[in-house]
Design a protein around this motif. Sequence first.
Motif, PDB file in Angstrom:
ATOM      1  N   ALA A  35      -6.436   1.874 -11.715  1.00 31.70           N
ATOM      2  CA  ALA A  35      -7.836   1.592 -11.430  1.00 31.70           C
ATOM      3  C   ALA A  35      -8.612   1.556 -12.738  1.00 31.70           C
ATOM      4  CB  ALA A  35      -8.409   2.654 -10.497  1.00 31.70           C
ATOM      5  N   ALA A  36      -9.404   0.512 -12.924  1.00 34.47           N
ATOM      6  CA  ALA A  36     -10.283   0.381 -14.093  1.00 34.47           C
ATOM      7  C   ALA A  36     -11.710   0.655 -13.623  1.00 34.47           C
ATOM      8  CB  ALA A  36     -10.147  -1.009 -14.688  1.00 34.47           C
ATOM      9  N   ALA A  37     -12.672   0.442 -14.486  1.00 36.58           N
ATOM     10  CA  ALA A  37     -14.070   0.746 -14.168  1.00 36.58           C
ATOM     11  C   ALA A  37     -14.480   0.189 -12.803  1.00 36.58           C
ATOM     12  CB  ALA A  37     -14.984   0.223 -15.267  1.00 36.58           C
ATOM     13  N   ASN A  38     -14.430  -1.117 -12.642  1.00 41.48           N
ATOM     14  CA  ASN A  38     -14.823  -1.725 -11.369  1.00 41.48           C
ATOM     15  C   ASN A  38     -13.682  -2.437 -10.677  1.00 41.48           C
ATOM     16  OD1 ASN A  38     -17.615  -1.009 -11.553  1.00 41.48           O
ATOM     17  ND2 ASN A  38     -17.839  -2.604 -13.098  1.00 41.48           N
ATOM     18  N   ASP A  39     -12.612  -2.698 -11.396  1.00 45.64           N
ATOM     19  CA  ASP A  39     -11.490  -3.467 -10.881  1.00 45.64           C
ATOM     20  C   ASP A  39     -10.195  -2.698 -11.095  1.00 45.64           C
ATOM     21  OD1 ASP A  39     -13.076  -5.785 -10.167  1.00 45.64           O
ATOM     22  OD2 ASP A  39     -13.209  -6.247 -12.297  1.00 45.64           O
ATOM     23  N   TYR A  40      -9.115  -3.431 -11.284  1.00 44.90           N
ATOM     24  CA  TYR A  40      -7.801  -2.840 -11.556  1.00 44.90           C
ATOM     25  C   TYR A  40      -7.184  -3.538 -12.758  1.00 44.90           C
ATOM     26  CZ  TYR A  40      -8.106  -0.875  -6.858  1.00 44.90           C
ATOM     27  OH  TYR A  40      -8.499  -0.187  -5.747  1.00 44.90           O
ATOM     28  N   ASP A  41      -6.456  -2.783 -13.565  1.00 51.58           N
ATOM     29  CA  ASP A  41      -5.684  -3.348 -14.668  1.00 51.58           C
ATOM     30  C   ASP A  41      -4.227  -3.392 -14.240  1.00 51.58           C
ATOM     31  OD1 ASP A  41      -7.821  -3.626 -16.422  1.00 51.58           O
ATOM     32  OD2 ASP A  41      -7.470  -1.704 -17.406  1.00 51.58           O
ATOM     33  N   ILE A  42      -3.657  -4.598 -14.278  1.00 57.28           N
ATOM     34  CA  ILE A  42      -2.231  -4.763 -14.022  1.00 57.28           C
ATOM     35  C   ILE A  42      -1.620  -5.225 -15.339  1.00 57.28           C
ATOM     36  CG2 ILE A  42      -0.454  -5.970 -12.704  1.00 57.28           C
ATOM     37  CD1 ILE A  42      -2.450  -6.142 -10.399  1.00 57.28           C
ATOM     38  N   THR A  43      -0.661  -4.445 -15.836  1.00 55.17           N
ATOM     39  CA  THR A  43      -0.081  -4.690 -17.144  1.00 55.17           C
ATOM     40  C   THR A  43       1.413  -4.968 -17.015  1.00 55.17           C
ATOM     41  OG1 THR A  43      -1.699  -3.185 -18.124  1.00 55.17           O
ATOM     42  CG2 THR A  43       0.216  -3.752 -19.478  1.00 55.17           C
ATOM     43  N   TYR A  44       1.830  -6.061 -17.625  1.00 56.29           N
ATOM     44  CA  TYR A  44       3.232  -6.469 -17.683  1.00 56.29           C
ATOM     45  C   TYR A  44       3.725  -6.174 -19.087  1.00 56.29           C
ATOM     46  CZ  TYR A  44       2.279  -9.123 -13.404  1.00 56.29           C
ATOM     47  OH  TYR A  44       1.940  -9.490 -12.134  1.00 56.29           O
ATOM     48  N   SER A  45       4.755  -5.356 -19.219  1.00 54.57           N
ATOM     49  CA  SER A  45       5.269  -4.972 -20.540  1.00 54.57           C
ATOM     50  C   SER A  45       6.648  -5.589 -20.757  1.00 54.57           C
ATOM     51  CB  SER A  45       5.366  -3.451 -20.647  1.00 54.57           C
ATOM     52  OG  SER A  45       4.080  -2.877 -20.482  1.00 54.57           O
ATOM     53  N   PHE A 110      -3.483   4.565  -3.504  1.00 57.20           N
ATOM     54  CA  PHE A 110      -4.153   4.502  -4.808  1.00 57.20           C
ATOM     55  C   PHE A 110      -5.271   3.473  -4.843  1.00 57.20           C
ATOM     56  CE2 PHE A 110       0.088   5.964  -6.808  1.00 57.20           C
ATOM     57  CZ  PHE A 110      -0.164   7.263  -6.409  1.00 57.20           C
ATOM     58  N   LYS A 111      -5.507   2.837  -3.718  1.00 57.10           N
ATOM     59  CA  LYS A 111      -6.594   1.868  -3.632  1.00 57.10           C
ATOM     60  C   LYS A 111      -7.910   2.624  -3.731  1.00 57.10           C
ATOM     61  CE  LYS A 111      -8.074  -1.806  -0.507  1.00 57.10           C
ATOM     62  NZ  LYS A 111      -7.760  -2.469   0.765  1.00 57.10           N
ATOM     63  N   LYS A 112      -8.861   2.052  -4.451  1.00 55.42           N
ATOM     64  CA  LYS A 112     -10.156   2.716  -4.607  1.00 55.42           C
ATOM     65  C   LYS A 112     -10.809   2.861  -3.243  1.00 55.42           C
ATOM     66  CE  LYS A 112     -11.279   0.994  -9.183  1.00 55.42           C
ATOM     67  NZ  LYS A 112     -12.256   0.254  -9.966  1.00 55.42           N
ATOM     68  N   LYS A 113     -11.414   3.968  -3.057  1.00 56.68           N
ATOM     69  CA  LYS A 113     -12.142   4.224  -1.818  1.00 56.68           C
ATOM     70  C   LYS A 113     -13.595   4.495  -2.182  1.00 56.68           C
ATOM     71  CE  LYS A 113      -8.100   5.317   0.578  1.00 56.68           C
ATOM     72  NZ  LYS A 113      -7.161   4.903  -0.370  1.00 56.68           N
ATOM     73  N   GLU A 114     -14.483   4.102  -1.306  1.00 58.27           N
ATOM     74  CA  GLU A 114     -15.892   4.398  -1.566  1.00 58.27           C
ATOM     75  C   GLU A 114     -16.092   5.903  -1.529  1.00 58.27           C
ATOM     76  OE1 GLU A 114     -18.780   2.366   0.757  1.00 58.27           O
ATOM     77  OE2 GLU A 114     -17.673   0.488   0.692  1.00 58.27           O
ATOM     78  N   ALA A 115     -16.888   6.379  -2.436  1.00 56.13           N
ATOM     79  CA  ALA A 115     -17.186   7.811  -2.466  1.00 56.13           C
ATOM     80  C   ALA A 115     -17.991   8.164  -1.228  1.00 56.13           C
ATOM     81  CB  ALA A 115     -17.966   8.156  -3.726  1.00 56.13           C
ATOM     82  N   PRO A 116     -17.704   9.292  -0.608  1.00 58.30           N
ATOM     83  CA  PRO A 116     -18.482   9.674   0.578  1.00 58.30           C
ATOM     84  C   PRO A 116     -19.929   9.946   0.195  1.00 58.30           C
ATOM     85  CG  PRO A 116     -16.999  11.438  -0.099  1.00 58.30           C
ATOM     86  CD  PRO A 116     -16.704  10.260  -0.965  1.00 58.30           C
ATOM     87  N   ALA A 117     -20.789   9.692   1.126  1.00 65.66           N
ATOM     88  CA  ALA A 117     -22.213   9.954   0.893  1.00 65.66           C
ATOM     89  C   ALA A 117     -22.412  11.447   0.692  1.00 65.66           C
ATOM     90  CB  ALA A 117     -23.034   9.470   2.080  1.00 65.66           C
ATOM     91  N   PRO A 118     -23.331  11.828  -0.191  1.00 62.38           N
ATOM     92  CA  PRO A 118     -23.563  13.256  -0.401  1.00 62.38           C
ATOM     93  C   PRO A 118     -24.103  13.904   0.870  1.00 62.38           C
ATOM     94  CG  PRO A 118     -25.144  11.928  -1.639  1.00 62.38           C
ATOM     95  CD  PRO A 118     -24.179  10.994  -1.000  1.00 62.38           C
TER      96      PRO A 118
END
Length: 129
Positions: A35-45, A110-118
């Motif tokens: 997970a990156a800031a707003n998206d995802y980084d997929i890296t091929y090495s 590992f998919k980003k989930k919205e943070a629960p409301a406070p």
Amino acid sequence: MTTMEIIPASPAGIEKVAADMKADGRRLVVITCTAAANDYDITYSFAKGNDLLHYRMTVPEGTSIPAIDASFGGAFVYENEIHDLYGFTFTNMALDFGGTFIRTSVPYPFKKKEAPAPTVTKVSKEDAS
């Protein structure tokens, strides 16, 4: 001396990158997703001797990514893992386990989930003193 370079990539060009790496005598070391800031980084090495090249794409959730197993047959392991853990779809996989490669208690853990409301707790005047 070991060298390492990170090169920007895109889903549209990743099959050509893989074919070029194969033609250059490189081996696929790993495909990772994080997970990156707003998206995802997929890296091929890819490696050749001690020389590592990393091709990184930053993609939003739901992006379809072409499979690279035409060039590197073992890529199906990484592609199925990333599908099962993050929910990305890899198109034209030779060995597609259809979401059953890794068993998890919840889909795409590992998919980003919205943070629960406070939670707002009301405090009475009596409790505040």
